[in-house]
Design a protein around this motif. Structure first.
Motif, PDB file in Angstrom:
ATOM      1  N   GLN A  92       0.851  -1.168   0.000  1.00 46.33           N
ATOM      2  CA  GLN A  92       0.000   0.000   0.000  1.00 46.33           C
ATOM      3  C   GLN A  92       0.898   1.231   0.000  1.00 46.33           C
ATOM      4  OE1 GLN A  92      -2.173   0.262   3.654  1.00 46.33           O
ATOM      5  NE2 GLN A  92      -3.291   2.095   3.027  1.00 46.33           N
ATOM      6  N   GLU A  93       0.547   2.248  -0.785  1.00 43.37           N
ATOM      7  CA  GLU A  93       1.367   3.458  -0.810  1.00 43.37           C
ATOM      8  C   GLU A  93       0.615   4.598  -0.132  1.00 43.37           C
ATOM      9  OE1 GLU A  93       3.790   4.319  -4.381  1.00 43.37           O
ATOM     10  OE2 GLU A  93       2.918   6.317  -4.295  1.00 43.37           O
ATOM     11  N   ILE A  94       1.297   5.257   0.810  1.00 46.15           N
ATOM     12  CA  ILE A  94       0.687   6.395   1.499  1.00 46.15           C
ATOM     13  C   ILE A  94       1.575   7.616   1.254  1.00 46.15           C
ATOM     14  CG2 ILE A  94       0.131   7.391   3.766  1.00 46.15           C
ATOM     15  CD1 ILE A  94      -0.566   4.533   4.687  1.00 46.15           C
ATOM     16  N   ILE A  95       0.954   8.717   0.832  1.00 44.69           N
ATOM     17  CA  ILE A  95       1.708   9.941   0.558  1.00 44.69           C
ATOM     18  C   ILE A  95       1.289  11.014   1.555  1.00 44.69           C
ATOM     19  CG2 ILE A  95       2.071  11.793  -1.123  1.00 44.69           C
ATOM     20  CD1 ILE A  95       1.771   9.679  -3.319  1.00 44.69           C
ATOM     21  N   THR A  96       2.286  11.690   2.133  1.00 47.69           N
ATOM     22  CA  THR A  96       1.989  12.705   3.141  1.00 47.69           C
ATOM     23  C   THR A  96       3.044  13.806   3.074  1.00 47.69           C
ATOM     24  OG1 THR A  96       1.521  12.974   5.505  1.00 47.69           O
ATOM     25  CG2 THR A  96       3.303  11.495   4.954  1.00 47.69           C
ATOM     26  N   ASP A  97       2.728  14.982   3.621  1.00 45.21           N
ATOM     27  CA  ASP A  97       3.749  16.043   3.676  1.00 45.21           C
ATOM     28  C   ASP A  97       4.818  15.680   4.699  1.00 45.21           C
ATOM     29  OD1 ASP A  97       2.386  17.605   1.849  1.00 45.21           O
ATOM     30  OD2 ASP A  97       1.337  18.776   3.383  1.00 45.21           O
ATOM     31  N   VAL A  98       4.353  15.418   5.927  1.00 42.12           N
ATOM     32  CA  VAL A  98       5.285  15.130   7.018  1.00 42.12           C
ATOM     33  C   VAL A  98       4.955  13.753   7.595  1.00 42.12           C
ATOM     34  CG1 VAL A  98       6.202  15.886   9.237  1.00 42.12           C
ATOM     35  CG2 VAL A  98       5.490  17.594   7.558  1.00 42.12           C
ATOM     36  N   LEU A  99       5.936  12.875   7.545  1.00 44.58           N
ATOM     37  CA  LEU A  99       5.789  11.540   8.113  1.00 44.58           C
ATOM     38  C   LEU A  99       6.469  11.537   9.474  1.00 44.58           C
ATOM     39  CD1 LEU A  99       5.202   8.465   7.984  1.00 44.58           C
ATOM     40  CD2 LEU A  99       7.396   8.219   6.801  1.00 44.58           C
ATOM     41  N   ILE A 100       5.743  11.096  10.494  1.00 44.18           N
ATOM     42  CA  ILE A 100       6.307  11.077  11.844  1.00 44.18           C
ATOM     43  C   ILE A 100       6.336   9.645  12.346  1.00 44.18           C
ATOM     44  CG2 ILE A 100       6.018  11.902  14.209  1.00 44.18           C
ATOM     45  CD1 ILE A 100       4.594  14.380  12.842  1.00 44.18           C
ATOM     46  N   LEU A 101       7.528   9.161  12.675  1.00 43.50           N
ATOM     47  CA  LEU A 101       7.660   7.801  13.178  1.00 43.50           C
ATOM     48  C   LEU A 101       7.763   7.865  14.698  1.00 43.50           C
ATOM     49  CD1 LEU A 101      10.178   6.343  10.545  1.00 43.50           C
ATOM     50  CD2 LEU A 101       7.683   6.503  10.433  1.00 43.50           C
ATOM     51  N   GLY A 102       6.773   7.288  15.370  1.00 42.37           N
ATOM     52  CA  GLY A 102       6.690   7.398  16.831  1.00 42.37           C
ATOM     53  C   GLY A 102       5.506   8.270  17.198  1.00 42.37           C
ATOM     54  N   ALA A 103       4.656   7.793  18.117  1.00 39.92           N
ATOM     55  CA  ALA A 103       3.403   8.499  18.399  1.00 39.92           C
ATOM     56  C   ALA A 103       3.260   8.899  19.862  1.00 39.92           C
ATOM     57  CB  ALA A 103       2.220   7.621  17.997  1.00 39.92           C
ATOM     58  N   GLU A 104       4.387   8.923  20.596  1.00 32.58           N
ATOM     59  CA  GLU A 104       4.278   9.319  22.007  1.00 32.58           C
ATOM     60  C   GLU A 104       4.629  10.794  22.161  1.00 32.58           C
ATOM     61  OE1 GLU A 104       2.564   7.284  23.771  1.00 32.58           O
ATOM     62  OE2 GLU A 104       2.599   5.958  22.060  1.00 32.58           O
ATOM     63  N   ALA A 105       5.071  11.220  23.350  1.00 38.81           N
ATOM     64  CA  ALA A 105       5.186  12.659  23.618  1.00 38.81           C
ATOM     65  C   ALA A 105       5.856  13.438  22.484  1.00 38.81           C
ATOM     66  CB  ALA A 105       5.925  12.892  24.925  1.00 38.81           C
ATOM     67  N   ALA A 106       7.032  12.975  22.016  1.00 43.32           N
ATOM     68  CA  ALA A 106       7.767  13.743  21.008  1.00 43.32           C
ATOM     69  C   ALA A 106       7.053  13.706  19.657  1.00 43.32           C
ATOM     70  CB  ALA A 106       9.190  13.202  20.872  1.00 43.32           C
ATOM     71  N   GLY A 107       6.668  12.511  19.221  1.00 44.58           N
ATOM     72  CA  GLY A 107       6.025  12.361  17.925  1.00 44.58           C
ATOM     73  C   GLY A 107       4.647  13.013  17.896  1.00 44.58           C
ATOM     74  N   ALA A 108       3.888  12.822  18.971  1.00 42.29           N
ATOM     75  CA  ALA A 108       2.535  13.390  19.020  1.00 42.29           C
ATOM     76  C   ALA A 108       2.601  14.914  18.995  1.00 42.29           C
ATOM     77  CB  ALA A 108       1.807  12.903  20.267  1.00 42.29           C
ATOM     78  N   LYS A 109       3.540  15.483  19.760  1.00 43.01           N
ATOM     79  CA  LYS A 109       3.654  16.944  19.805  1.00 43.01           C
ATOM     80  C   LYS A 109       4.099  17.477  18.437  1.00 43.01           C
ATOM     81  CE  LYS A 109       3.653  20.841  22.227  1.00 43.01           C
ATOM     82  NZ  LYS A 109       4.386  21.774  21.414  1.00 43.01           N
ATOM     83  N   ALA A 110       5.051  16.781  17.800  1.00 40.53           N
ATOM     84  CA  ALA A 110       5.500  17.206  16.469  1.00 40.53           C
ATOM     85  C   ALA A 110       4.328  17.161  15.491  1.00 40.53           C
ATOM     86  CB  ALA A 110       6.631  16.308  15.982  1.00 40.53           C
ATOM     87  N   ALA A 111       3.502  16.115  15.594  1.00 46.11           N
ATOM     88  CA  ALA A 111       2.365  15.968  14.687  1.00 46.11           C
ATOM     89  C   ALA A 111       1.372  17.113  14.869  1.00 46.11           C
ATOM     90  CB  ALA A 111       1.671  14.631  14.943  1.00 46.11           C
ATOM     91  N   ILE A 112       1.095  17.456  16.126  1.00 52.29           N
ATOM     92  CA  ILE A 112       0.139  18.529  16.414  1.00 52.29           C
ATOM     93  C   ILE A 112       0.651  19.857  15.846  1.00 52.29           C
ATOM     94  CG2 ILE A 112      -0.846  19.916  18.294  1.00 52.29           C
ATOM     95  CD1 ILE A 112      -0.842  17.183  19.931  1.00 52.29           C
ATOM     96  N   ASP A 113       1.938  20.150  16.091  1.00 50.92           N
ATOM     97  CA  ASP A 113       2.483  21.427  15.622  1.00 50.92           C
ATOM     98  C   ASP A 113       2.629  21.477  14.100  1.00 50.92           C
ATOM     99  OD1 ASP A 113       2.786  23.072  18.005  1.00 50.92           O
ATOM    100  OD2 ASP A 113       4.138  21.506  18.686  1.00 50.92           O
ATOM    101  N   ALA A 114       2.959  20.325  13.486  1.00 46.01           N
ATOM    102  CA  ALA A 114       3.051  20.299  12.017  1.00 46.01           C
ATOM    103  C   ALA A 114       1.668  20.485  11.409  1.00 46.01           C
ATOM    104  CB  ALA A 114       3.666  18.980  11.551  1.00 46.01           C
ATOM    105  N   ARG A 115       0.681  19.827  11.989  1.00 43.94           N
ATOM    106  CA  ARG A 115      -0.700  19.927  11.479  1.00 43.94           C
ATOM    107  C   ARG A 115      -1.214  21.352  11.648  1.00 43.94           C
ATOM    108  NH1 ARG A 115      -3.503  19.902   8.338  1.00 43.94           N
ATOM    109  NH2 ARG A 115      -5.695  19.342   8.182  1.00 43.94           N
ATOM    110  N   GLU A 116      -0.921  21.944  12.809  1.00 43.90           N
ATOM    111  CA  GLU A 116      -1.393  23.318  13.050  1.00 43.90           C
ATOM    112  C   GLU A 116      -0.707  24.311  12.122  1.00 43.90           C
ATOM    113  OE1 GLU A 116      -1.266  23.956  17.338  1.00 43.90           O
ATOM    114  OE2 GLU A 116      -3.442  23.617  17.377  1.00 43.90           O
ATOM    115  N   SER A 117       0.465  23.913  11.600  1.00 47.07           N
ATOM    116  CA  SER A 117       1.137  24.785  10.632  1.00 47.07           C
ATOM    117  C   SER A 117       0.647  24.503   9.217  1.00 47.07           C
ATOM    118  CB  SER A 117       2.651  24.566  10.688  1.00 47.07           C
ATOM    119  OG  SER A 117       3.113  24.666  11.997  1.00 47.07           O
TER     120      SER A 117
END
Lengths: 576, 106
Positions: A6-31
């Motif tokens: 399966q191919e998934i295309i995204t602007d920002v790929l974040i590996l890891g979903a805990e404090a660091a990854g989740a916070k990066a995801a929130i800030d990238a999404r908000e940007s």
């Protein structure tokens, strides 16, 4: 199954979903970026964030107005014995004031007095600075991040094991992995990738870390050509429960920090005073761990190689009230099967945290284009020792903010890189060869071998001979065991053995560079202790170790630490 | 029964890619493995020695992450914080989609 993915295309790929990854995801999404988050387990339950129960350091000065980001910065540099990246730490210390309290506004609750946060003073901090979570911290962080993900519509792929990063003309272009839930292969393509996969304390036999903390992201980045830094610095935590042998640390740490518990050796001596005449029971983590280790070497330890941690000096009702306030401790207390009013908990050191990791600059950029690293997977925040009381989560939240914003902003200007199909074929072949081998050695057996080697020769106390032996044994693992790895499970669904085979490969690569870095650093500094070079050598070794893979060879060099405003001074280095 | 006797551990196994429906499989676990140890230690022993294809979760081991929640003798329990017994029926937590064996969607 087979060649299809399966191919998934995204602007920002974040590996890891805990404090660091989740916070990066929130800030990238908000940007404004399109974000995809991947975790090998369950979001909010995987990795070490969920176990971070002791608080978060943030220099708000609510308990003591003298505290501020500058004092926090100085404490971190002093604790790290001047190997930290000061440019990075300065930025993180300032950002902490705005980024950490966000967790509170997202629903994770901390103890307050009126409208101010209660802050306690952990070892290594000049003033009270750590927020004290109310109730189980990990569960609150899980809920807080989940609420934000829902609000922002961020997609998370859970139970998805990434086997490798993919490159395009020397730039990171995505990742390849397996969805454990259905066995399907996944090709993830992104303009920017943020690694938030945590540290590697699972490399060691005794550890209080999550079983997920096998350093997969570090190994993948290293093999893709990213520079690694200070891998010899691995932290050992002295408050791990040895009886029962579970290395559970939350309860004993609670006793230590909030009930002022004392350590005793077999002779009933409060031996910490001998090692730390000033700090006493409040020594830094690694020196405290080593004190317990040395007491055992001298025949003064407890039956399982630890020491006795006791609160018997306190009134019964004080202890009772403390327990009452913390219902989350009751199953742990029950499991200990003893009465802490009278009995001591047998505790000792376990691997806890990686100071070393992927080299980053103050924007959390690695040396590989389009690859960022945040949280424990990165290096430079802590130098030779992370101080106590929760800066790890502070780093996760602040670095997540930096990398999330940076990666999202940069993605607007970037094209999606093409993926070389050969790389995908190499990954597919790697997985297929593991799966078709009918006999050999299991991933979990190789992991156990590595954990034993690292604990025996490369943990609390190191020397040249031991490290040479460790390197010989790890090279043997790499040349004999890794080619014989097999997966004793033919199912496509949640194939744990397959995941463990990859973890074993990742751990073997990291073991080699940790041992190599420890071998080359001919001095002792905080977490790295050499019996043959027992003194801190600031003349020759006020340096970072830089490790890089080039043309299949591992290269070790050194670099001067990034110093901005705090010049090295002997008197600034704490005891231990 | 002496505490060093073998424990009989029955696990409800299910692999949706192979099995039509869940089926119980029993394992004998030596006394020194289960007595005084946690349910998660017993699962790990079975995975390491008897059933390398057993699917179960065990990230934190510190009573906090909840990933290892199972049904033990018909009651929900955290495998990492519950002491093992001499006769155990271990099933996945009810009310969730089973991915495989004891691994559920959470």
């Amino acid at each position: 199954m087979g060649q299809y993915y399966q191919e998934i295309i995204t602007d920002v790929l974040i590996l890891g979903a805990e404090a660091a990854g989740a916070k990066a995801a929130i800030d990238a999404r908000e940007s404004g970026a399109n974000v995809t988050v991947v975790t090998k387990g369950l979001m909010g339950r995987s990795g070490d964030t969920v176990m971070a129960g002791r608080g978060i350091q943030v220099p708000l000065g609510h308990m003591d107005p003298r505290d501020n980001p500058e004092v926090f910065f100085q404490d971190v540099i002093r604790g790290g014995a001047f190997l930290n990246n000061q440019k990075l730490v300065e930025k993180l210390a300032n950002l902490a004031v705005t980024e950490v309290p966000k967790l509170d506004s997202w629903g994770a609750k901390f103890k307050k007095i009126g409208d101010k946060f209660f802050q306690y003073k952990p070892p290594g901090a000049t003033y009270p600075r750590s927020l004290e979570p109310i109730g189980p911290a990990g569960q609150q962080y899980r809920k807080a991040f989940a609420t934000q993900f829902k609000r922002l519509g961020i997609q998370v792929l859970q139970d998805c094991f990434i086997t490798n990063l993919l490159l395009s003309y020397g730039q990171v272009a995505g990742a390849f992995g397996i969805s454990l839930r259905d066995g399907q292969y996944i090709l993830l393509r992104a303009k920017n990738v943020i690694l938030a996969t945590g540290g590697c304390p699972q490399m060691f036999l005794k550890t209080d870390s999550s079983r997920d903390a096998t350093g997969d992201g570090m190994s993948m980045a290293f093999n893709a050509g990213a520079e690694m830094m200070d891998m010899e610095f691995q932290q050992f935590f002295p408050y791990c429960c040895y009886t029962p042998p579970c290395e559970m640390d939350l309860f004993p740490t609670g006793m230590r920090y909030f009930l002022n518990a004392r350590f005793y050796n077999r002779l009933g001596e409060q031996f910490m005073e001998r090692y730390f005449p000033i700090a006493k029971e409040w020594g830094l983590r690694d020196p405290t761990s080593r004190a317990i280790y040395l007491e055992n070497k001298l025949g003064r330890g407890s039956p399982h190689g630890g020491a006795y941690l006791s609160v018997r000096h306190l009134p019964r009702n004080l202890i009772d009230n403390w327990l009452k306030e913390r219902p989350q401790f009751s199953p742990m207390y029950k499991m200990l099967n003893l009465d802490i009013h009278d009995d001591a908990v047998e505790c000792g050191p376990g691997a806890h945290y990686s100071m070393g990791g992927i080299r980053v600059n103050e924007n959390c950029e690695t040396t590989l284009p389009r690859l960022y690293a945040v949280g424990e997977v990165a290096s430079g925040m802590d130098g030779a020792e992370r101080i106590d009381g929760g800066p790890a989560i502070t780093w996760c939240l602040t670095m997540g903010y930096i990398a999330g914003k940076e990666a999202a902003g940069a993605a607007r200007e970037l094209d999606l890189p093409k993926i070389d199909p050969d790389q995908v074929n190499v990954e597919l072949a790697r997985i297929t060869s593991l799966r078709t081998r009918q006999e050999g050695i299991k991933g979990l057996e190789v992991k156990q071998k590595i954990k034993n080697i690292m604990w025996e020769y490369c943990s609390l106390v190191r020397d040249e001979k031991g490290l040479e032996e460790a390197l010989r044994l790890i090279k043997q693992v790499k040349s004999e065991d890794l080619p014989a790895l097999y997966v004793p499970d033919s199912s496509q669904i949640y194939n744990r053995s397959l995941m463990e085979a990859f973890e074993a490969i990742n751990m073997a690569d990291l073991a080699e560079i940790i041992i190599g870095a420890a071998y080359r650093r001919k001095e002792s500094r905080r977490s790295h202790y050499r019996t043959d070079y027992p003194v801190m050598d600031n003349h020759n070794w006020l340096k970072n170790t830089i490790i890089k893979k080039e043309n299949e060879k591992v290269l070790f060099t050194t670099a001067d630490p990034n110093i901005t405003k705090m010049q090295f001074s002997e008197t600034e280095v704490l005891e231990g | 029964m002496s505490p060093l006797d073998e424990a009989e551990v029955t696990i409800l196994r299910f692999d949706p890619s192979k099995d039509k429906e869940p089926h119980p499989v029993s394992y004998k676990v030596p006394g020194e493995v289960w007595n005084g140890h946690k349910v998660s230690d017993v699962l790990r022993y079975i995975y390491e020695n008897l059933a390398p294809d057993l699917a179960f979760r065990e990230p934190c081991g510190h009573f906090v992450c909840g990933s290892c929640t199972i049904t033990l003798n018909k009651k929900p329990a955290l495998a990492c914080s519950t002491l093992a017994e001499s006769k155990m029926l271990i099933e996945p937590l009810t009310g969730r989609k089973v991915i495989r064996d004891l691994v559920i969607e959470m």
